[in-house]
Scaffold this active site. Structure first.
Site, PDB file in Angstrom:
ATOM      1  CE  LYS A 172      19.643  25.397 -11.393  1.00 39.25           C
ATOM      2  NZ  LYS A 172      20.337  25.736 -10.141  1.00 39.25           N
ATOM      3  CB  THR A 232      19.072  23.011  -7.637  1.00 37.61           C
ATOM      4  OG1 THR A 232      20.120  23.154  -8.589  1.00 37.61           O
ATOM      5  CG2 THR A 232      18.682  24.378  -7.136  1.00 37.61           C
TER       6      THR A 232
END
Length: 368
Positions: free
Chosen positions: A204, A261
């Site tokens: 990610k 994120t």
């Protein structure tokens, strides 16, 4: 069936050392101390350890957070590692092997190791638990796990509600990790799919770089949503190829961590991508940063791993080209947008694979 495990078996105070006095290590030391554990925080540099010990503040990473005097701070590895029940490894992923080699004299079969670092080792393409298991054979493999999920250190330290997952080869060990960290503002679930959790939590960061580049170039919400969604599809393809459970990527370690994120002002990886999108070089951005953006080395590792496994990851490939081959973000986006048309849930087809329309992959799509 497992819902009450942590509440029923919350351990008495454990002897825990957090290795790494960055923002995440500092926040977790604070959390663990508030849970009643005997916590040691290890800092790599003696002057940093001394400053934290004297002022109870981390001058570089978490200056606004006050650590209680119950948290012992040291730069002495033996003092930090010996006679501990649990090691929490919060150093950058690329530094874990060197740290583990130094820690080996104090490893023992009853130890639990929890990696909270996210990334793949560039040299070997291994996850952090695979590196730890390789370097520390004295610790049974089933006692090495992770704590991953959408969890910015600043919010955890401030006591804001956060939810993550604990994973290990042994569910009993994962439940011990769950019980160790569980708190009124820090909810921990168990996920037995260790490889899925590690791949989701590591890759990610590559997509966060892409999301930041999109912001820096000036693209809008549509582009960000597309990056998150198609990026998740890439992460899942790689994870499933490595044996992960597809459901993991719809959970906290997958879509949860990916969203936070890619969207948050706290994300170092998103920040680096944004600066590159604005025309700065990677070297310029990294020179001014005090913290490590794990997505940069992880991009190189994931790019290699995907090519070795034959997994198509076009967004990851584009990020790699921008970071390491000088490609311009707008040019990379243009190529991504003009790739051949596909079904949304496409797979790397063999001639025998059946498509969603019931035809073999090798057959032409009927006109619509």
């Amino acid at each position: 069936m497992k819902a009450h495990a942590s509440q029923a078996r919350r351990p008495a105070g454990r002897r825990v050392t957090v290795f790494g006095a960055g923002s995440w290590g500092t926040a977790l030391a604070l959390l663990l101390a508030s849970n009643g554990h005997a916590v040691t925080l290890w800092a790599r540099r003696a002057e940093v350890a001394e400053h934290i010990r004297r002022t109870r503040h981390n001058p570089t990473y978490m200056p606004e957070i006050e650590l209680p005097h119950s948290v012992h701070v040291t730069a002495d590895l033996q003092e930090a590692a010996a006679d501990r029940d649990i090691w929490v490894v919060a150093t950058p992923a690329q530094a874990i092997r060197a740290l583990a080699e130094q820690l080996r004299p104090w490893a023992h079969p009853d130890l639990i190791i929890v990696s909270v670092a996210k990334g793949l080792e560039i040299a070997t393409l291994k996850t952090t638990t695979q590196v730890l298991a390789e370097v520390l054979p004295e610790v049974p493999r089933e006692r090495i796990g992770v704590l991953y999920g959408p969890s910015h250190a600043e919010e955890v330290a401030a006591g804001m509600p956060t939810t993550v997952v604990a994973s290990a080869p042994s569910c009993a060990v994962a439940e011990q990790i769950q019980a160790l960290f569980m708190a009124p503002t820090f909810r921990v679930y168990v996920n037995p799919d260790l490889i899925g959790v590690e791949i989701a939590g590591s890759v990610k960061n590559v997509l966060a770089l892409a999301a930041g580049m999109s912001d820096g170039v000036g693209f809008g919400d549509n582009a960000k949503a597309a990056l998150i969604t198609r990026g998740l599809a890439e992460i899942q393809r790689l994870g499933v190829r490595l044996g992960a459970d597809p459901a993991t990527f719809a959970g906290l370690a997958g879509i949860g961590d990916l969203v936070v994120t890619c969207m948050s002002r706290h994300s170092r990886n998103r920040y680096v991508g944004e600066q590159i999108g604005r025309g700065r070089t990677l070297e310029e951005v990294q020179r001014e940063m005090q913290m490590v953006a794990e997505g940069v080395p992880t991009t190189a590792a994931v790019y290699r791993l995907a090519r070795e496994l034959g997994v198509e990851m076009p967004i990851t490939e584009a990020v790699y080209q921008i970071l390491f081959e000088g490609r311009k973000p707008r040019e990379a986006v243009r190529e991504l947008m003009t790739r051949e048309a596909k079904y949304e849930d496409w797979l790397p087809h063999t001639p025998e694979t059946t498509r969603p329309d019931g035809l073999a992959a090798s057959e032409p799509t009927p006109s619509r």
